[in-house]
Design a protein around this motif. Structure first.
Motif, PDB file in Angstrom:
ATOM      1  N   GLY B 158       0.811  -1.213   0.000  1.00  0.00           N
ATOM      2  CA  GLY B 158       0.000   0.000   0.000  1.00  0.00           C
ATOM      3  C   GLY B 158       0.846   1.264   0.000  1.00  0.00           C
ATOM      4  N   LEU B 159       2.153   1.103   0.190  1.00  0.00           N
ATOM      5  CA  LEU B 159       3.058   2.255   0.209  1.00  0.00           C
ATOM      6  C   LEU B 159       3.745   2.471  -1.134  1.00  0.00           C
ATOM      7  N   GLU B 160       3.499   1.599  -2.070  1.00  0.00           N
ATOM      8  CA  GLU B 160       4.142   1.727  -3.383  1.00  0.00           C
ATOM      9  C   GLU B 160       3.523   2.901  -4.143  1.00  0.00           C
ATOM     10  N   GLY B 161       4.390   3.739  -4.679  1.00  0.00           N
ATOM     11  CA  GLY B 161       3.931   4.813  -5.561  1.00  0.00           C
ATOM     12  C   GLY B 161       3.700   4.258  -6.949  1.00  0.00           C
ATOM     13  N   SER B 162       3.477   5.145  -7.904  1.00  0.00           N
ATOM     14  CA  SER B 162       3.032   4.656  -9.209  1.00  0.00           C
ATOM     15  C   SER B 162       4.155   4.155 -10.118  1.00  0.00           C
ATOM     16  N   TRP B 163       5.376   4.644  -9.960  1.00  0.00           N
ATOM     17  CA  TRP B 163       6.399   4.305 -10.958  1.00  0.00           C
ATOM     18  C   TRP B 163       7.404   3.305 -10.416  1.00  0.00           C
ATOM     19  N   CYS B 164       8.070   2.624 -11.330  1.00  0.00           N
ATOM     20  CA  CYS B 164       9.177   1.746 -10.987  1.00  0.00           C
ATOM     21  C   CYS B 164      10.074   1.622 -12.222  1.00  0.00           C
ATOM     22  N   GLY B 165      11.216   0.969 -12.066  1.00  0.00           N
ATOM     23  CA  GLY B 165      12.113   0.846 -13.208  1.00  0.00           C
ATOM     24  C   GLY B 165      13.209  -0.167 -12.972  1.00  0.00           C
ATOM     25  N   LEU B 166      13.851  -0.553 -14.052  1.00  0.00           N
ATOM     26  CA  LEU B 166      14.985  -1.479 -13.999  1.00  0.00           C
ATOM     27  C   LEU B 166      16.139  -0.847 -14.775  1.00  0.00           C
ATOM     28  N   ILE B 167      17.243  -0.607 -14.098  1.00  0.00           N
ATOM     29  CA  ILE B 167      18.335   0.194 -14.639  1.00  0.00           C
ATOM     30  C   ILE B 167      19.623  -0.640 -14.746  1.00  0.00           C
ATOM     31  N   PRO B 168      20.092  -0.912 -15.958  1.00  0.00           N
ATOM     32  CA  PRO B 168      21.324  -1.691 -16.139  1.00  0.00           C
ATOM     33  C   PRO B 168      22.545  -0.811 -15.936  1.00  0.00           C
ATOM     34  N   ILE B 169      22.743  -0.392 -14.725  1.00  0.00           N
ATOM     35  CA  ILE B 169      23.632   0.729 -14.480  1.00  0.00           C
ATOM     36  C   ILE B 169      25.116   0.402 -14.632  1.00  0.00           C
ATOM     37  N   GLY B 170      25.509  -0.800 -14.294  1.00  0.00           N
ATOM     38  CA  GLY B 170      26.947  -1.100 -14.312  1.00  0.00           C
ATOM     39  C   GLY B 170      27.377  -1.765 -15.598  1.00  0.00           C
TER      40      GLY B 170
END
Lengths: 244, 224
Positions: B158-170
């Motif tokens: 219930g605390l999750e906001g609307s956005w999320c993501g997956l970042i191939p940062i390294g």
């Protein structure tokens, strides 16, 4: 061939470089804004960037009209959109969901630069590094795509941070405008760099690997030479502080 | 689950007792609370403050020292204060035989871009420092480094906001498969310059699964 560049020239009132300005959907510093706006050859907003422009120029919005506002218009406030439309600003709807508003705005900007035959040296983006972490990463992603969109360097500025994606090869950055803050860094975002060599930094690299989990250059600073040179075999993100 | 210390800036309602606080947090929040002059019953004393002490204000340092908080100076310039603090934390967890599930870091994603990246770098080093997951939270953003393999994230608090993501940062990930997202991936490449998952969101299942062949940074919104 060495690419020579002065990242903070655009913030100098008497700076030499000609640029276009792109405003993103994040709060930005008033000081940066006025200097950049006054010198820009072309000014654009990406969707909700228009909200910030509208509010920061309250009382004199009609003296700060963007050349165009582009995006899917899910962030721009209705009254802001109506205002700029009534003032004759071009509104360009871009519905493609595979690219961010920033990327699409950059594509349009390049097209207009070509159509108008503008002689410019770089593209300055205001906003894009604060707030949501995923949107900060999306800004970095746009810098990667930018090399296929425009031949001009693209920098992103927000608050006291600047980022600029260095392409493989040699670079010489002039860091003697007087606006440089104390920190800088080299971030191997996206992939490791097998060979990076620098001069002009407090902690230089000598043909070293930069890689998340091995070594990332953060909280670096300058020697007194006023120039930083970077040689890299892969794309490498340069980041630096701006004095506010 | 270790009770920490989602210790927001003093004006926000939700508070908890701070058991662990990095020097970074001490600089921001310790100084805020110290300045706020909270009554003794509500003072929040960290178990320790570590770092090279080039940022902590002298009066803040003196205050916590006088209150008996452990001050641990770590002069190694090859690692950030965050990394060094994590090393000390793991040592103390072992010494005290604490049964915990994760380590929560407050701060680290705002302000200086290089320091945001340094926080991500610490998450990469964390796998060699501690067996516990380490998450970083600031404002409405959370980041968590997924190791290669399969993961199931419950996103139904219930605390999750609307956005999320997956970042191939390294590095790029050659094969990522997900369920539970609005725009799922099916054995796809995630790579800067090709595809990075940002402004994603959830389906209604309340669960996200991710299978990745390389370390991949998960990021999500927290409702404020």
């Amino acid at each position: 061939m060495e690419r020579v560049f002065t990242p903070l020239d655009c913030l100098l009132p008497a700076g030499n470089l000609k640029f276009c300005l792109l405003i993103l959907n994040q709060p930005f510093d008033r000081g940066h804004f006025h200097c950049l706006w006054s010198k820009a050859a072309l000014r654009a907003c990406a969707d909700g960037g228009a909200n910030h422009l509208y509010h920061i120029t309250e009382g004199s919005q009609d003296s700060f009209l963007p050349d165009y506002i582009s995006g899917d218009f899910d962030s721009i406030q209705p009254e802001v959109k109506a205002y700029y439309k009534a003032k004759g600003c071009e509104l360009i709807e871009t519905m493609d969901q595979d690219f961010t508003d920033f990327t699409k705005c950059l594509q349009i900007l390049q097209k207009k630069i070509e159509e108008k035959g503008l002689q410019i040296d770089l593209i300055v983006t205001l906003g894009g590094l604060g707030g949501r972490f995923d949107q900060t990463m999306a800004s970095v992603e746009t810098l990667f795509h930018a090399t296929n969109i425009t031949p001009f360097p693209v920098i992103v500025i927000q608050e006291s941070s600047l980022i600029y994606l260095l392409q493989p090869g040699k670079h010489k950055l002039q860091v003697n405008t007087g606006l440089e803050g104390s920190w800088c860094g080299l971030i191997p975002i996206g992939s490791s760099c097998d060979s990076v060599t620098t001069t002009g930094l407090r902690w230089n690299l000598a043909n070293q690997v930069l890689k998340f989990g091995t070594l990332v250059s953060t909280s670096n600073t300058y020697d007194n030479s006023g120039t930083v040179t970077i040689k890299t075999d892969k794309p490498l993100l340069w980041t630096m502080a701006i004095k506010l």
